[in-house]
Design an enzyme around this catalytic site. Structure first.
Site, short mmCIF file in Angstrom:
data_model
loop_
_atom_site.label_atom_id
_atom_site.label_comp_id
_atom_site.label_asym_id
_atom_site.label_seq_id
_atom_site.Cartn_x
_atom_site.Cartn_y
_atom_site.Cartn_z
N ASP A 292 -8.29 -4.72 -0.80
CA ASP A 292 -8.32 -5.15 -1.64
C ASP A 292 -8.19 -6.25 -2.28
O ASP A 292 -8.83 -7.00 -3.03
CB ASP A 292 -7.75 -3.82 -2.94
CG ASP A 292 -8.40 -2.96 -3.23
OD1 ASP A 292 -9.79 -2.92 -3.16
OD2 ASP A 292 -7.95 -1.59 -3.63
N HIS B 215 0.75 -1.32 0.28
CA HIS B 215 0.03 -0.15 -0.48
C HIS B 215 0.94 0.90 -0.43
O HIS B 215 2.52 0.89 0.86
CB HIS B 215 -1.08 -0.14 1.33
CG HIS B 215 -2.05 1.17 0.58
ND1 HIS B 215 -1.52 2.40 1.59
CD2 HIS B 215 -3.53 0.77 0.49
CE1 HIS B 215 -3.39 3.07 1.40
NE2 HIS B 215 -4.03 2.29 0.87
N1 ACO Z 1 4.68 -7.35 -6.29
C1 ACO Z 1 5.84 -7.12 -5.08
N2 ACO Z 1 6.47 -6.53 -5.39
C2 ACO Z 1 6.24 -5.10 -4.77
C3 ACO Z 1 4.84 -4.88 -5.01
C4 ACO Z 1 3.53 -5.10 -5.14
N3 ACO Z 1 2.68 -5.98 -4.87
N4 ACO Z 1 4.46 -3.74 -4.19
C5 ACO Z 1 5.34 -3.56 -3.90
N5 ACO Z 1 6.23 -4.17 -4.23
C6 ACO Z 1 7.83 -3.64 -3.87
C7 ACO Z 1 8.13 -2.65 -5.10
O1 ACO Z 1 8.92 -3.86 -5.70
C8 ACO Z 1 9.67 -2.68 -4.46
O2 ACO Z 1 10.62 -3.57 -4.27
P1 ACO Z 1 12.09 -2.70 -4.09
O3 ACO Z 1 12.41 -2.62 -3.05
O4 ACO Z 1 12.89 -3.54 -4.03
O5 ACO Z 1 12.50 -1.17 -5.35
C9 ACO Z 1 9.19 -2.23 -2.70
O6 ACO Z 1 8.19 -3.60 -2.12
C10 ACO Z 1 8.56 -1.18 -1.99
O7 ACO Z 1 7.40 -0.78 -2.67
P2 ACO Z 1 6.93 0.66 -3.22
O8 ACO Z 1 7.07 0.81 -4.45
O9 ACO Z 1 7.64 1.29 -2.30
O10 ACO Z 1 5.81 0.99 -2.84
P3 ACO Z 1 4.59 1.64 -3.48
O11 ACO Z 1 4.45 2.63 -2.34
O12 ACO Z 1 5.14 2.98 -4.29
O13 ACO Z 1 3.61 1.42 -4.34
C11 ACO Z 1 1.20 -0.12 -4.17
C12 ACO Z 1 2.17 0.46 -3.21
C13 ACO Z 1 1.10 1.19 -5.21
C14 ACO Z 1 -0.20 -0.19 -3.50
C15 ACO Z 1 1.87 -1.24 -4.37
O14 ACO Z 1 2.53 -1.79 -3.49
C16 ACO Z 1 1.39 -1.77 -5.61
O15 ACO Z 1 1.34 -1.76 -6.68
N6 ACO Z 1 0.45 -3.43 -4.82
C17 ACO Z 1 -0.30 -3.58 -5.86
C18 ACO Z 1 -1.70 -3.35 -6.39
C19 ACO Z 1 -2.67 -3.06 -5.69
O16 ACO Z 1 -3.04 -4.13 -4.39
N7 ACO Z 1 -3.22 -1.83 -4.91
C20 ACO Z 1 -4.02 -1.45 -4.11
C21 ACO Z 1 -3.62 -0.42 -2.69
S1 ACO Z 1 -4.83 -0.82 -1.97
C22 ACO Z 1 -5.96 1.02 -2.10
O17 ACO Z 1 -5.62 1.69 -3.17
C23 ACO Z 1 -7.10 0.60 -1.58
#
Ligand code: ACO
Length: 438
Positions: free
Chosen positions: A372, A314
């Protein structure tokens, strides 16, 4: 002792030096959360603007509605933890709290509930709107268009300076959006519209409008009604997210509340905002069977692949999403009630979650199932098609949008939202007539 500004206590000052220039900017404190540097005088004092694409570092307003602490996994509505509201209050009570700032007393609750029941019917002319849509129209398109069209039925809503008119629009929106949402679904599946049922609770009536057919008795399952009520509570408001900020921006122009909420629906429609639970089901379909999970997880861990584990992680909650815990519990209740434990898709989801939460990649990055992950599964178990997932989100979020819109309109000195830009286009050049351009 702290100074006071109309926006709150000035707890400190921040100074900004640019060459020879120095601007001293007040630092404002809220009741919870980080202080903010007040840059409203920045341009007057320095001739500079701030630059923050996506507004990730910018507080766009003062608000007393919702507080989030992403690191601690805290979500408060008017000070009440979401866990307590989701387990102790109904969606109607939560809506009242968000809109009016306090939990309703019994009398207020009953009056509010009755008002919503009376407002749930749509003007019969609105039925005709549906016939103008193709049967395969996305229900979000129908919802967005029809909510905007409510402005044509309630022209008095244009007078946003009138408190009684704002209140009537508030109740109309909370009550009518579920009816429009359910009819958008009925229209796309070719079934007759079902009218709201005043003998039922808000969520029961909504389920009946979605699933009842005139040729069979429909009995609302109380476990599903409770699950629906919880889904609505958990999605009712989430501070200054993209759709809420859209509602505020549109509302800042003085547009009527139906138009503002329609704009919020349009913003929510985007897959980066409201579409994640739908994506969870798409991912499960793509994985197919439990044997394919390890290969999929490897793909997710390989950053080159660009594949993410949908429903995990998230932007704001970096330890856990407080809504996800309640959603998980509700999911388990629904699956047990419907006897779906052995269903291959729910079994696959359980196994995927088990593997992911124990995998060092996800543990180290503090990636846990978000709201979600479970909401998509619950809605699927209830028989709600994926195209309706974002529509249900909009039904819930209408409460947050209208609460935030009211707060903005009632703010003294409220101004039109008008961001600035860092211009990177052509500098001034002379126009060449068409004939001379070759
Ligand atoms: N799957 C795999 N890796 C992930 C995921 C994921 N779902 N989410 C984050 N990561 C990884 C990133 O690649 C990053 O890795 P790194 O440190 O090796 O570069 C690390 O975890 C940190 O992640 P961020 O990119 O800082 O997370 P960010 O805050 O940008 O993204 C987001 C948050 C967009 C929600 C992301 O977790 C994601 O895409 N999740 C899947 C989609 C989803 O479920 N969205 C719904 C959110 S809830 C809502 O909106 C009500």
């Amino acid at each position: 002792m702290a100074d006071h500004d109309i926006n709150g206590p000035v707890s400190d000052t921040a100074s900004l030096s640019i060459g020879e220039q120095r601007a001293v900017l007040p630092v404002l404190s809220g009741t919870l959360g980080p202080d903010v540097v007040d840059i409203r005088k920045l341009t007057a004092e320095t001739g500079l603007f701030s630059y923050d694409p996506g507004y990730g570092e910018t507080a766009s307003c003062r608000s007393a509605i919702t507080f989030i602490d992403g690191d601690k996994g805290v979500l408060l509505h008017r000070g009440y933890p979401i866990e307590q509201l989701a387990t102790g209050a109904s969606f109607i009570e939560t809506a009242y709290l968000l809109v009016y700032g306090e939990l309703p007393g019994r009398e207020e609750y009953l009056r509010f509930q009755q008002d919503l029941k009376e407002q749930a019917l749509l003007h019969e002319q609105i039925r005709n709107f549906f016939n103008g849509f193709r049967r395969d129209a996305h229900p979000m398109a129908i919802l967005c268009g029809t909510v905007a069209a409510l402005s044509a039925f309630y022209p008095e809503a244009v007078d946003i300076s009138n408190e009684a008119s704002r209140d009537l629009s508030t109740r109309r929106l909370i009550a009518k959006v579920p009816t429009i949402a359910a009819w958008a679904y009925k229209y796309t599946v070719g079934e007759p519209f079902v009218y709201p049922d005043n003998s039922l609770s808000f969520s029961e009536s909504f389920l009946k409008m979605l699933f009842a057919r005139p040729n069979a008795e429909y009995k609302v399952n109380p476990v599903l009604a409770r699950a629906m009520d919880r889904i609505l509570i958990l999605h009712a408001d989430h501070e200054q997210n993209a759709s809420t900020s859209t509602v505020r921006l549109v509302g800042s122009t003085g547009a009527n509340p139906f138009a503002c909420v329609a704009a919020g629906i349009a913003a929510l429609w985007g897959p980066a905002h409201g579409g994640a639970n739908e994506a969870v089901l798409g991912m499960l379909a793509q994985i197919g069977t439990k044997e394919n999970i390890p290969a999929f997880i490897e793909q997710v861990k390989n950053r080159e692949s660009g594949v993410r584990l949908m429903g995990f992680g998230h932007r704001v909650y970096k330890n856990f999403d407080p809504r996800a815990k309640i959603m998980e519990q509700t999911y388990l209740e629904v699956v047990a009630e419907l006897g779906l434990e052995q269903d291959p898709m729910f079994d696959l989801a359980a196994e995927l979650e088990r593997i992911a939460v124990n995998d060092p990649y996800f543990v180290q990055r503090r990636l846990y199932p978000n709201v979600d992950f479970y909401s998509g599964l619950i809605l699927k178990a209830m028989g709600i098609p994926t195209s309706m997932f974002t529509v249900l989100f909009a039904v819930a979020r209408t409460v947050g949008w209208i609460s935030q819109w009211r707060e903005m309109i009632e703010e003294p000195g409220q101004r039109i939202g008008r961001p600035r830009q860092l211009y990177v286009g052509q500098t001034e050049r002379a126009f060449t007539p068409l004939d001379a351009r070759g």
